[in-house]
Design an enzyme around this catalytic site. Structure first.
Site, short mmCIF file in Angstrom:
data_model
loop_
_atom_site.label_atom_id
_atom_site.label_comp_id
_atom_site.label_asym_id
_atom_site.label_seq_id
_atom_site.Cartn_x
_atom_site.Cartn_y
_atom_site.Cartn_z
N TYR A 1 0.82 -1.22 0.00
CA TYR A 1 0.00 0.00 0.00
C TYR A 1 0.85 1.26 0.00
O TYR A 1 0.43 2.30 -0.49
CB TYR A 1 -0.96 0.00 1.20
CG TYR A 1 -2.18 -0.86 0.93
CD1 TYR A 1 -3.34 -0.29 0.42
CD2 TYR A 1 -2.15 -2.23 1.16
CE1 TYR A 1 -4.45 -1.07 0.16
CE2 TYR A 1 -3.25 -3.02 0.90
CZ TYR A 1 -4.40 -2.43 0.39
OH TYR A 1 -5.49 -3.21 0.11
N GLU B 1 -8.53 -7.23 4.72
CA GLU B 1 -7.73 -8.29 4.09
C GLU B 1 -7.04 -9.15 5.15
O GLU B 1 -6.97 -10.38 5.01
CB GLU B 1 -6.72 -7.66 3.10
CG GLU B 1 -7.44 -7.15 1.85
CD GLU B 1 -6.71 -6.06 1.07
OE1 GLU B 1 -5.47 -5.95 1.19
OE2 GLU B 1 -7.39 -5.31 0.34
C1 HEM Z 1 -6.33 2.14 -1.22
C2 HEM Z 1 -5.65 1.40 -2.09
C3 HEM Z 1 -6.28 0.56 -3.16
C4 HEM Z 1 -7.49 0.68 -3.79
C5 HEM Z 1 -8.56 1.74 -3.56
C6 HEM Z 1 -7.58 -0.40 -4.74
C7 HEM Z 1 -8.69 -0.60 -5.56
C8 HEM Z 1 -8.81 -1.68 -6.41
C9 HEM Z 1 -9.99 -1.94 -7.22
C10 HEM Z 1 -11.26 -1.09 -7.27
C11 HEM Z 1 -9.77 -3.09 -7.90
C12 HEM Z 1 -10.72 -3.78 -8.88
C13 HEM Z 1 -11.54 -4.75 -8.06
C14 HEM Z 1 -12.55 -5.49 -8.90
O1 HEM Z 1 -12.18 -6.41 -9.61
O2 HEM Z 1 -13.72 -5.14 -8.85
C15 HEM Z 1 -8.44 -3.54 -7.54
C16 HEM Z 1 -7.83 -4.66 -8.06
C17 HEM Z 1 -6.48 -4.92 -7.92
N1 HEM Z 1 -5.62 -4.33 -7.04
FE1 HEM Z 1 -6.04 -2.79 -5.81
N2 HEM Z 1 -6.44 -1.15 -4.69
C18 HEM Z 1 -5.62 -0.60 -3.74
C19 HEM Z 1 -4.38 -1.07 -3.36
C20 HEM Z 1 -3.68 -2.06 -4.03
C21 HEM Z 1 -2.35 -2.49 -3.71
C22 HEM Z 1 -1.49 -1.98 -2.57
C23 HEM Z 1 -1.99 -3.44 -4.62
C24 HEM Z 1 -0.67 -4.18 -4.72
C25 HEM Z 1 0.28 -3.86 -5.54
C26 HEM Z 1 -3.14 -3.64 -5.49
C27 HEM Z 1 -3.21 -4.55 -6.53
C28 HEM Z 1 -4.37 -4.86 -7.23
C29 HEM Z 1 -4.43 -5.86 -8.28
C30 HEM Z 1 -3.24 -6.68 -8.80
C31 HEM Z 1 -5.76 -5.89 -8.71
C32 HEM Z 1 -6.35 -6.77 -9.82
C33 HEM Z 1 -6.10 -6.05 -11.10
C34 HEM Z 1 -6.77 -6.66 -12.29
O3 HEM Z 1 -7.38 -7.72 -12.18
O4 HEM Z 1 -6.68 -6.01 -13.32
N3 HEM Z 1 -4.15 -2.80 -5.10
N4 HEM Z 1 -7.88 -2.68 -6.62
#
Ligand code: HEM
Ligand SMILES: Cc1cc2nc3c(=O)[nH]c(=O)nc-3n(C[C@H](O)[C@H](O)[C@H](O)COP(=O)(O)OP(=O)(O)OC[C@H]3O[C@@H](n4cnc5c(N)ncnc54)[C@H](O)[C@@H]3O)c2cc1C
Length: 405
Positions: free
Chosen positions: A96, A138
């Site tokens: 994060y 998480e």
């Molecule tokens: C406050 C921080 C964060 C927010 C608001 C956020 C938000 C999101 C959202 C809205 C999704 C799509 C969920 C869905 O499938 O409906 C997502 C997917 C994902 N997030 Fe985060 N995220 C955050 C932090 C992180 C962090 C720290 C990582 C690690 C590097 C990360 C890695 C990913 C990955 C790999 C996906 C899937 C991407 C994909 O399938 O294209 N996220 N996140």
């Protein structure tokens, strides 16, 4: 959030939302350039189509909205969905800090001089409030699943491969360590990580399409073909073309909240295309645990030949006392008078008053199902959906319909 940050976020939320696509595009590009190891975690297809940047931008702006507007719809469901997705990908708390650094950096760069220190501080607060809640949820989900976030995956052996239709295969998987399957709620998915021939590694989510195989689980994968010059789907093509019995795949713990509660109420499962993978495990579960419960399935597909798992669903449903199936095919074989031609139309299908709806399929399909059912007086909070991609749905449905959030 502090009152002064609240004011600042209220004043700037519009401009951040307007520039959301640009901010997240820059954020991803700079983060992935500096941290190429994250390329193995983020879905390349979603990057190319811009869907993931849009989903993230929409969620941050929606979260800011929920902080400043006491009447904003509950954010719980969105938070749950993201937390489950992150857990299936093995996201760790320390990541994060990386994401925050590049996301807030991109806000500064795109909005330029408009970003005063006060504005930067207010959005920093929004990000970390969101991050803290996600990290807490998480951590809870990892603990519940008995998984260490630094080793979130388990190798599974492919024991069988079934050709369901010309474009759909099922893979039956068992834990390669000889241990037991984790607890799986019907409707949940796993992330499957594959090592691709180009040396890259990519995860994708697949619904556990059957939980009735004892020590094994099943996933069912539709081959995604590129249209209008776009490339074929990377992981689905690889699973179709290269994976054979005996191979090992890295698989996450089951995740997701598209799960039927054990009330007695009647259920409508409305699916299209690959969305059928959520229907079989739910029908299996009801047949096993509540055979008296009313279940109606409605499925739309291109043709009867493309309709995967059809016979299996009908076979399992024989154990239900009250089961009805409806099908719509875009092209109907001559002589098929049990199915309807065209897109799904639920306006005339008899439905009990207190029906609970679970719908899964392409976004336009689900929007159509939803608007038909709302017009029939089914309240929004009785309609649940699963999106087989980043959740753009939350950003796209009209505010007055968001009773399910
Ligand atoms: C406050 C921080 C964060 C927010 C608001 C956020 C938000 C999101 C959202 C809205 C999704 C799509 C969920 C869905 O499938 O409906 C997502 C997917 C994902 N997030 Fe985060 N995220 C955050 C932090 C992180 C962090 C720290 C990582 C690690 C590097 C990360 C890695 C990913 C990955 C790999 C996906 C899937 C991407 C994909 O399938 O294209 N996220 N996140
Ligand atoms: C919760 C959940 C459950 C799911 N369950 C299932 C399931 O049970 N069964 C199932 O089959 N699927 C399921 N999916 C979908 C699955 O995760 C994959 O998204 C799907 O298999 C496609 O992945 P892919 O790697 O083959 O395609 P990708 O390579 O990710 O491509 C996806 C799309 O992007 C396009 N694209 C890629 N690169 C470019 C580019 N450079 N320019 C333009 N367009 C591009 C492709 O043409 C394709 O249309 C689920 C998804 C989720 C989120």
């Amino acid at each position: 959030m502090s009152p002064s940050s609240s004011e600042t976020v209220r004043a700037t939320a519009g401009v951040v939302a307007e520039n959301g696509d640009q901010i997240t595009a820059l954020f991803y590009a700079s983060m992935l350039a500096d941290h190429p190891e994250l390329l193995r975690l983020f879905n390349k297809g979603n990057q190319a189509t811009g869907e993931q940047p849009r989903a993230l931008a929409a969620s941050v702006v929606a979260y800011a909205g929920s902080l400043i507007d006491p009447d904003a719809p509950s954010f719980h469901h969105v938070m749950q969905r993201i937390a489950y997705k992150h857990v299936s990908l093995g996201i760790k708390p320390q990541q994060y800090t990386i994401v925050g650094h590049y996301l807030l950096g991109a806000v500064g760069e795109v909005l330029g001089d408009a970003v005063t220190p006060q504005i930067a501080e207010a959005w920093n607060e929004v990000y970390w409030l969101f991050a803290t809640q996600l990290i807490a949820e998480e951590t809870r989900l990892y603990q519940q699943a008995g998984v260490d976030a630094s080793h979130p995956l388990r190798p599974y052996r492919v024991v069988r491969r079934i050709d369901e239709t010309q474009d759909v295969i099922s893979l039956i998987l068992e834990p390669a360590d000889g241990g037991q399957l984790p607890a799986i709620s019907p409707g949940q998915y796993v992330s499957v990580f594959v090592d691709l021939p180009d040396g890259g590694r990519q995860p994708r989510q697949y619904t556990v399409s059957s939980t009735a195989l004892g020590p094994r689980l099943q996933i069912t994968v539709r081959r995604v073909r590129g249209i209008n010059g776009a490339p074929d789907g990377q992981v689905s093509s690889y699973l179709h073309d290269a994976v054979q019995p005996g191979d090992l795949l890295d698989v996450s713990v089951p995740a997701g909240d598209f799960v039927v509660q054990s009330s007695d109420g009647p259920l409508l499962l409305a699916s299209a295309g690959a969305g059928i993978t959520t229907v079989l495990p739910i029908v299996e579960h009801i047949a096993r645990t509540q055979p008296k419960r009313t279940v109606i399935v409605a499925h739309a597909d291109r043709t009867a030949q493309d309709h995967a798992l059809r016979e299996t669903v009908l076979h399992v449903a024989r154990e239900l006392d009250d089961f009805t199936a409806y099908t719509w095919y875009e092209t109907l074989d001559p002589g098929n008078d049990r199915s309807r031609q065209g897109f799904m139309d639920l306006s005339e299908v008899p439905l009990p008053d207190d029906v609970q709806v679970f719908t899964c399929g392409p976004l336009p399909f689900m929007r159509h199902v939803r608007s038909t059912l709302l017009a029939r007086g089914i309240p929004a909070d009785r309609i649940r959906y699963e999106v087989f991609g980043p959740d753009l749905w939350a950003a796209q449905i009209p505010a007055e319909d968001r009773g399910d959030r």
